[in-house]
Structure formats: structure tokens, C-alpha cells
Design a protein around this motif. Structure first.
Motif, PDB file in Angstrom:
ATOM      1  N   UNK A  90      38.124  41.703  37.530  1.00 39.80           N
ATOM      2  CA  UNK A  90      37.555  42.402  38.624  1.00 39.80           C
ATOM      3  C   UNK A  90      37.500  41.568  39.769  1.00 39.80           C
ATOM      4  N   UNK A  91      36.647  41.903  40.888  1.00 33.81           N
ATOM      5  CA  UNK A  91      36.554  41.182  42.168  1.00 33.81           C
ATOM      6  C   UNK A  91      35.128  40.215  41.832  1.00 33.81           C
ATOM      7  N   UNK A  92      35.444  39.110  42.506  1.00 39.19           N
ATOM      8  CA  UNK A  92      34.515  38.124  42.246  1.00 39.19           C
ATOM      9  C   UNK A  92      32.880  38.385  42.466  1.00 39.19           C
ATOM     10  N   UNK A 128      33.987  40.536  38.458  1.00 39.52           N
ATOM     11  CA  UNK A 128      34.224  39.463  37.671  1.00 39.52           C
ATOM     12  C   UNK A 128      32.873  38.413  38.025  1.00 39.52           C
ATOM     13  N   UNK A 129      32.732  37.729  37.191  1.00 35.40           N
ATOM     14  CA  UNK A 129      31.729  36.505  37.286  1.00 35.40           C
ATOM     15  C   UNK A 129      32.431  35.091  37.151  1.00 35.40           C
ATOM     16  N   UNK A 130      33.520  34.969  37.893  1.00 39.45           N
ATOM     17  CA  UNK A 130      34.511  34.006  37.981  1.00 39.45           C
ATOM     18  C   UNK A 130      35.688  34.798  37.220  1.00 39.45           C
ATOM     19  N   UNK A 131      36.926  34.133  37.410  1.00 39.19           N
ATOM     20  CA  UNK A 131      38.056  34.942  36.695  1.00 39.19           C
ATOM     21  C   UNK A 131      38.333  33.995  35.730  1.00 39.19           C
TER      22      UNK A 131
ATOM     23  N   UNK B 159      46.062  22.997  37.088  1.00 34.99           N
ATOM     24  CA  UNK B 159      47.117  22.959  35.995  1.00 34.99           C
ATOM     25  C   UNK B 159      46.852  24.190  34.874  1.00 34.99           C
ATOM     26  N   UNK B 160      46.434  25.264  35.489  1.00 34.35           N
ATOM     27  CA  UNK B 160      46.422  26.559  34.484  1.00 34.35           C
ATOM     28  C   UNK B 160      47.867  26.915  34.393  1.00 34.35           C
ATOM     29  N   UNK B 161      47.899  27.686  33.178  1.00 34.18           N
ATOM     30  CA  UNK B 161      49.278  28.401  32.709  1.00 34.18           C
ATOM     31  C   UNK B 161      49.083  29.783  33.298  1.00 34.18           C
ATOM     32  N   UNK B 162      48.019  30.360  33.423  1.00 31.45           N
ATOM     33  CA  UNK B 162      47.576  31.823  33.879  1.00 31.45           C
ATOM     34  C   UNK B 162      46.266  31.704  34.807  1.00 31.45           C
ATOM     35  N   UNK B 163      46.476  32.598  35.738  1.00 32.77           N
ATOM     36  CA  UNK B 163      45.289  32.977  36.534  1.00 32.77           C
ATOM     37  C   UNK B 163      45.110  34.469  36.858  1.00 32.77           C
ATOM     38  N   UNK B 164      43.959  34.972  36.972  1.00 34.26           N
ATOM     39  CA  UNK B 164      43.680  36.289  37.274  1.00 34.26           C
ATOM     40  C   UNK B 164      43.834  36.429  38.740  1.00 34.26           C
ATOM     41  N   UNK B 165      44.395  37.568  39.140  1.00 37.09           N
ATOM     42  CA  UNK B 165      44.374  38.070  40.539  1.00 37.09           C
ATOM     43  C   UNK B 165      43.349  39.133  40.592  1.00 37.09           C
ATOM     44  N   UNK B 166      42.151  38.628  41.355  1.00 36.30           N
ATOM     45  CA  UNK B 166      41.072  39.745  41.335  1.00 36.30           C
ATOM     46  C   UNK B 166      41.370  41.186  41.837  1.00 36.30           C
ATOM     47  N   UNK B 168      40.436  45.667  42.277  1.00 37.42           N
ATOM     48  CA  UNK B 168      39.311  46.369  42.471  1.00 37.42           C
ATOM     49  C   UNK B 168      39.315  47.339  41.016  1.00 37.42           C
ATOM     50  N   UNK B 169      40.338  47.662  40.175  1.00 43.21           N
ATOM     51  CA  UNK B 169      40.290  48.283  39.133  1.00 43.21           C
ATOM     52  C   UNK B 169      41.993  47.667  38.439  1.00 43.21           C
ATOM     53  N   UNK B 170      42.018  47.730  36.999  1.00 39.69           N
ATOM     54  CA  UNK B 170      43.054  47.246  36.396  1.00 39.69           C
ATOM     55  C   UNK B 170      43.047  45.690  35.993  1.00 39.69           C
ATOM     56  N   UNK B 171      44.067  45.393  35.565  1.00 41.70           N
ATOM     57  CA  UNK B 171      44.148  43.942  35.256  1.00 41.70           C
ATOM     58  C   UNK B 171      45.468  43.160  35.672  1.00 41.70           C
ATOM     59  N   UNK B 172      45.252  42.286  36.455  1.00 44.24           N
ATOM     60  CA  UNK B 172      46.424  41.469  37.046  1.00 44.24           C
ATOM     61  C   UNK B 172      46.547  40.152  36.968  1.00 44.24           C
ATOM     62  N   UNK B 173      47.297  39.486  36.293  1.00 40.89           N
ATOM     63  CA  UNK B 173      47.511  38.247  36.103  1.00 40.89           C
ATOM     64  C   UNK B 173      48.745  37.505  36.445  1.00 40.89           C
ATOM     65  N   UNK B 174      48.800  36.185  36.846  1.00 42.14           N
ATOM     66  CA  UNK B 174      49.817  35.541  37.497  1.00 42.14           C
ATOM     67  C   UNK B 174      50.140  34.441  36.323  1.00 42.14           C
ATOM     68  N   UNK B 175      51.435  34.274  35.787  1.00 43.82           N
ATOM     69  CA  UNK B 175      51.815  33.199  34.969  1.00 43.82           C
ATOM     70  C   UNK B 175      52.314  31.976  35.926  1.00 43.82           C
ATOM     71  N   UNK B 176      52.027  30.860  35.656  1.00 45.81           N
ATOM     72  CA  UNK B 176      52.354  29.789  36.750  1.00 45.81           C
ATOM     73  C   UNK B 176      53.517  28.866  36.131  1.00 45.81           C
TER      74      UNK B 176
END
Lengths: 176, 176
Positions: A90-92, A128-131, B159-166, B168-176
Motif C-alpha cells: 500500500x501507500x506508506x 504500508x508500514x514501510x514497503x 542492493x535489493x533484488x525486489x522492491x515494492x511500488x506503493x 492505492x490498491x493491488x500489488x506492484x513490485x519491481x525486480x532490480x
């Protein structure tokens, strides 16, 4: 907390595996100013553990199990309440807490590992409480603390049989 | 967090019963700006779970097990570090956090159910997050958030392999 009705809806609870974590969710909710927890599963053990704490430590926090989450969320919204879903996607928290704080009736959905996708759409706020991955217990704690701006840390629990006398070192309690 | 070295010492951990809660303690510490966790017990499962998360989600949080708590605390103090013990019997967080915040090297002791009485005397600060029973996970979360004044919520994990894109609804992630 006076003037605000904040309740938890715990979903995705699996009776054997999650009993301890869900009990921590409920006790955190109670200690930090929520009114009660609805459990979308059947687990008398959780209900009894929380009732034991409330009986001894005071206040009127409630815990109900066997709640049908879909109907419950719809009814909450129909009666004018707002729905917050805690999720790392979610949003932070710092970016949305200011929008949530003015609401008086807030349902906080706390999921275990598997949350139905429908929840994201039903929620008014996905927060989100941090992502980063950590714990639904810490997410709930920080959400409530930011919602109540720390005032809940001096909360009052009337009718307690026991209370702690804060000490620099050691354990001091008072039986009432 | 830059400029501060905050590490956790987890004591009283029982390998079967506490593995999940201790993992939540470690992940909460990582997400909220601590540098690492020392575990005063033998539990490779916890160490591996946390290493997996750090490998995928970034940063350099460490977890070591088989730590001898008494010697470790004494050495920490001998080297000029301060020791905080989270306990419901301590002084309330808002009343002491201002005294703790100026310190640069902070060891946070997080106990499971049974904590040796000696810990209360070894700690420079026994800190309660409310005097109510709830969860060591939520206590640690609120302690770190108040210590860092919320700045840790925008923490960076290089150095993350993945991060979340915050979202409003749903799940979005980005592979690095």
C-alpha cells in the motif's frame, strides 16, 4: 480512545499455526486504544486468551470469532465507516495517516499470509508500514500509534484487578 | 539509520515455540532501522529466514545466533554502549525516549516470556511500551519508531533484488 471507534478485522487466520500471532495482534490492538477485534475464523483459544487479559488488566476490549469478513466489511462501509487494510503493497503510512485521522469509525484489516485480492478493492486505504516485509503485529502497532499521535500510550484501563507501577529496575505491581 | 548503531539482543528464545515470533522481531528490527540482531540461543532457522529476506530485499542487516548474553551485555557497556531493556514493568516510553535518543550505540534487549532478573539491573533503561501486556514485536516497533522519530519509515535498502511500488490498491513490485 475517546471519540474514535477503531476495531480490527483479522483475516486469513489458520487456527493451529496463527494462534500466537493473532493473540499478539489482539493484545496490541487492546493496549494501543482499539475497541475490539473481529476474527474471520473459528478459534475459541484466541477469544479466551484475550478475554483473560481484559478481565485481569481492565478496559472493555472485545474479541469475537466466526465473523464473515465480506458481509462484515460491506456492512461497516454501509454504516459510514472507513476501511483501512494494512499491507506492504500500500501507500506508506506517513503519506496517508493525515487523510485517515479525521475519520471517527475505522476498521483496520490485518491479514495473515494469504489475503484475498478482493480486500484491496474493498479497502478505502491500503496502507504500508514501510514497503519491507516484517510483521503484521508491528504494522498494527505503528498504525495505531500514528493514528492516535502517541496519546494512546497513556491509555486508561478501568476495572483492572492488577496494574504495574512503572519502575527504573525490577517488577512492581499493585493488586486492586 | 545513519549515525546511530542500534542492535537487538533477543533472549529467552525457545527454538520450537518462538521461531516465528523471533523472526518477526528480527524483521521488524531490520525494517525499522536497526543494524542487526544477536540471538542468545541456537537457532539456524531464524538466522536463515532473516538472511533470505535481507538477500532479496536489500540492506546489510545481520543476524547471529549462539550469543552469550551476559558477556555480550558487559562488553557492550564496557565499550561505551547503552543498554535498553523492553519490559512492561519499566518506565513508559514517552517519559524516557528523550534521554535515550542522544545515545549513538544502543543495545535493545527483547525478551521472550522468561527474562532473568539480572537483566533489569544490567540495563541502563528499562522501558515499557504501555504497562499493558501485548507483544515484544509491537514494543520493539514503537521503541524504534520513537527513537528515530519516524524517519526510519522512509528507510533505504541498497542492493535489493525486489522492491515494492506503493499503490492505492493491488500489488506492484519491481525486480532490480
Amino acid at each position: 480512545m475517546p471519540g474514535k471507534e477503531v476495531v480490527i478485522l483479522r483475516i486469513g487466520h489458520r487456527p493451529e499455526r496463527d494462534q500466537r500471532v493473532t493473540t499478539h495482534v489482539g493484545l496490541t490492538a487492546r493496549a494501543l486504544g482499539a475497541k475490539g477485534m473481529y476474527l474471520a475464523a473459528s478459534d475459541k483459544g484466541v477469544v479466551e486468551s484475550i478475554a483473560d487479559v481484559t478481565g485481569r488488566w481492565g478496559g472493555d476490549f472485545f474479541c469475537e470469532h466466526n465473523v464473515k469478513w465480506r458481509a462484515f466489511i460491506r456492512e461497516w462501509k454501509a454504516l459510514g465507516g472507513v476501511v483501512v487494510h494494512l499491507t506492504m503493497y500500500g501507500l506508506n503510512l506517513p503519506d496517508v495517516i493525515g487523510d485517515i485521522r479525521p475519520h471517527d469509525r475505522i476498521l483496520v484489516i490485518v491479514g495473515a499470509e494469504k489475503v484475498p485480492g478482493e480486500i484491496y478493492g474493498l479497502a478505502d486505504y491500503n496502507v504500508a508500514v514501510t514497503g519491507q516485509p516484517h510483521s503484521e503485529i508491528s504494522s498494527l502497532a505503528l498504525f495505531l500509534d500514528h493514528l492516535f499521535s502517541g496519546t494512546e500510550l497513556a491509555g486508561d484501563f478501568p476495572g483492572a484487578q492488577i496494574r504495574i507501577i512503572p519502575s527504573r529496575a525490577g517488577k512492581r505491581t499493585e493488586e486492586m
